[in-house]
Motif scaffolding. Structure first.
Motif, PDB file in Angstrom:
ATOM      1  N   THR A   1      -6.988   2.542  -1.154  1.00 38.37           N
ATOM      2  CA  THR A   1      -6.006   1.510  -0.809  1.00 38.37           C
ATOM      3  C   THR A   1      -6.370   0.853   0.519  1.00 38.37           C
ATOM      4  O   THR A   1      -6.267  -0.368   0.676  1.00 38.37           O
TER       5      THR A   1
ATOM      6  N   ALA B   1       0.880  -1.177   0.000  1.00 37.98           N
ATOM      7  CA  ALA B   1       0.000   0.000   0.000  1.00 37.98           C
ATOM      8  C   ALA B   1       0.910   1.217   0.000  1.00 37.98           C
ATOM      9  O   ALA B   1       1.265   1.717   1.067  1.00 37.98           O
TER      10      ALA B   1
ATOM     11  N   GLN C   1       8.484  -0.140   6.203  1.00 40.64           N
ATOM     12  CA  GLN C   1       8.482   1.097   5.416  1.00 40.64           C
ATOM     13  C   GLN C   1       9.635   1.076   4.423  1.00 40.64           C
ATOM     14  O   GLN C   1      10.751   0.687   4.774  1.00 40.64           O
TER      15      GLN C   1
ATOM     16  N   SER D   1       4.773  -0.137   2.931  1.00 40.11           N
ATOM     17  CA  SER D   1       4.320   1.170   2.455  1.00 40.11           C
ATOM     18  C   SER D   1       5.475   2.160   2.458  1.00 40.11           C
ATOM     19  O   SER D   1       6.529   1.900   3.039  1.00 40.11           O
TER      20      SER D   1
END
Ligand SMILES: Nc1ncnc2c1ncn2[C@@H]1O[C@H](COP(=O)(O)OP(=O)(O)O)[C@@H](O)[C@H]1O
Ligand SMILES: [Mg+2]
Length: 406
Positions: free
Chosen positions: A15, A8, A54, A34
């Motif tokens: 999303t 996402a 991340q 993400s």
């Protein structure tokens, strides 16, 4: 328990709907990759996301691949790596290859993402497609024009949302396209013969190479025509009649195309031209859920949560085929001119005439900047048992509601 990782890039509303579907799917432990930090995961979802990683660029295969390897250390082997965006098709396949995750391969992903490769594969399999040419020089374009004649359509090989798609009508147009695209062997563009016909979609659920369910829509009118005419407001109609021969007669072509491209398990979104009395032509196929609000249209027409069904399909290769109960359609509201939304006209009249059919809407907001795409600044979804009622309502909406920019 299946370990599922969903990419996402940003936690946008659309999303998040997908993240939520995987988080809610029984038997799934969800990891999320993400670009945004974990604090951006919507609060109600945070404790249902088992792991988060991340990355600097969530559209990069290598970043996703490294993230998967890191997640595997905490979660164990990943059973499925998924994302809903068209641009993620190849990066996801690259990451699967890096981290040893089952699912769509790089070769198949390329068939779906590169418009020239796709058309070559389809043509070789006997699937009707427009004649096309990968243009790497001015000479390529001129020889293609000499072969098929004007008009021709040109576009980037990995275009999206009809951005930078042009119809060329004359040698002047061709020269303009050449100076704009500056084609070269490393930076080619795609040229195609212009196909005349009703532009439709065909959404297909495939499980282990077998099609198990179809849905389809009419674009009213085709995206290129909307792009070429800034005053036009666009609609998509999902008819009630699942057995309409104009659609069902296309299904064998759709099946042949998906099988040639290597579709295994997934929901695909094909665009095709219906030519009455003639051979229908495949335009392009995405190996991902459809955009243009077609997911919510399918949801309203079949009365099921399509996003949840897609999640279940992708993780467990299971899909309970829903029957169509209603017709549904979306009208897109598109401001004319430049600037920001300064007023909305005709809402009261539209409300009075078709308000009872509207099941969902996102109205343009005063001050909102002009949208970059042809879909415009807002939309409304209508639904009814009868296709003609939905079609009339869409017509009323786009002829009554006006978005004023200034
Ligand atoms: N060969 C063609 N003939 C006629 N119209 C075309 C052709 N190719 C594309 N178009 C029009 O341009 C739009 C955008 O092209 P498409 O190949 O679907 O690119 P994108 O990936 O940007 O959606 C299509 O939806 C259709 O309206
Ligand atoms: Mg398209």
């Amino acid at each position: 328990m299946k370990n599922v990782v969903f990419v996402a890039p940003l936690f946008r509303e659309t999303t998040n709907r997908y993240v939520r579907a995987f988080a809610d799917l029984p038997g799934v432990r969800l990891g999320v990759i993400s670009q945004e930090p974990a604090v951006m995961i919507p609060k109600d979802l945070r404790d249902r996301v088992h792991a988060h990683y991340q990355v600097a660029n969530a559209m990069e295969g290598a970043d996703i691949g490294h993230a998967c390897k890191a997640l595997q250390r905490s979660m164990g082997p990943i059973d499925a790596l998924l994302g809903a965006l068209e641009q993620l098709t190849i990066p996801l396949a690259q990451a699967r290859a890096m981290a040893g995750i089952p699912g769509m391969s790089i070769a198949v992903a390329q068939n779906f993402r590169d418009k020239a490769t796709m058309k070559d594969v389809l043509r070789n399999a006997g699937v009707p497609v427009a004649r096309h040419q990968r243009v790497t020089s001015a000479a390529d374009l001129w020889s293609f024009v000499a072969e098929v004649g004007f008009p021709v359509v040109v576009k980037p090989p990995d275009g999206l949302g009809a951005a930078a798609t042009w119809r060329l009508e004359s040698p002047e147009d061709a020269n303009a396209a050449l100076s704009r695209f500056q084609p070269s062997p490393s930076d080619p563009f795609q040229a195609e013969e212009f196909v005349v016909g009703q532009e439709n979609t065909c959404e297909t659920v495939t499980i282990r190479g077998q099609p198990v369910w179809h849905s389809g829509t009419h674009y009213l009118p085709g995206p290129l025509e909307v792009l070429e005419n800034p005053w036009m407001q666009y609609c998509v109609l999902l008819p009630r009649e699942a057995d309409d021969p104009d659609f069902t007669s296309f299904h064998p072509v759709n099946t042949a195309a998906l099988s040639a491209l290597g579709m295994q398990t997934g929901l695909s979104h094909m665009e095709w031209f219906f030519r009455k009395g003639g051979k229908s032509v495949v335009s392009e196929v995405g190996a991902r859920p459809p955009g243009a609000m077609i997911m919510p249209l399918m949801q309203h027409a079949h009365q099921v949560d399509m996003v949840a069904r897609w999640a279940e399909l992708m993780v467990f290769e299971r899909f309970d085929p829903p029957t169509r109960k209603l017709a549904a359609g979306v009208a897109f509201f598109r401001g004319q001119g430049l600037g920001r939304v300064v007023a909305l006209h005709g809402l009261d009249k539209a409300q009075e005439e078709v308000g009872s059919l509207v099941v969902d809407r996102k109205l343009p907001v005063i001050g909102q900047p002009k949208a970059s795409g042809y879909e415009g600044e807002g939309w409304a979804i209508v639904r009814h048992e009868r296709t003609d009622v939905v079609k009339d309502a869409l017509k009323k909406l786009i002829s009554t509601v006006r978005v004023e920019l200034g």
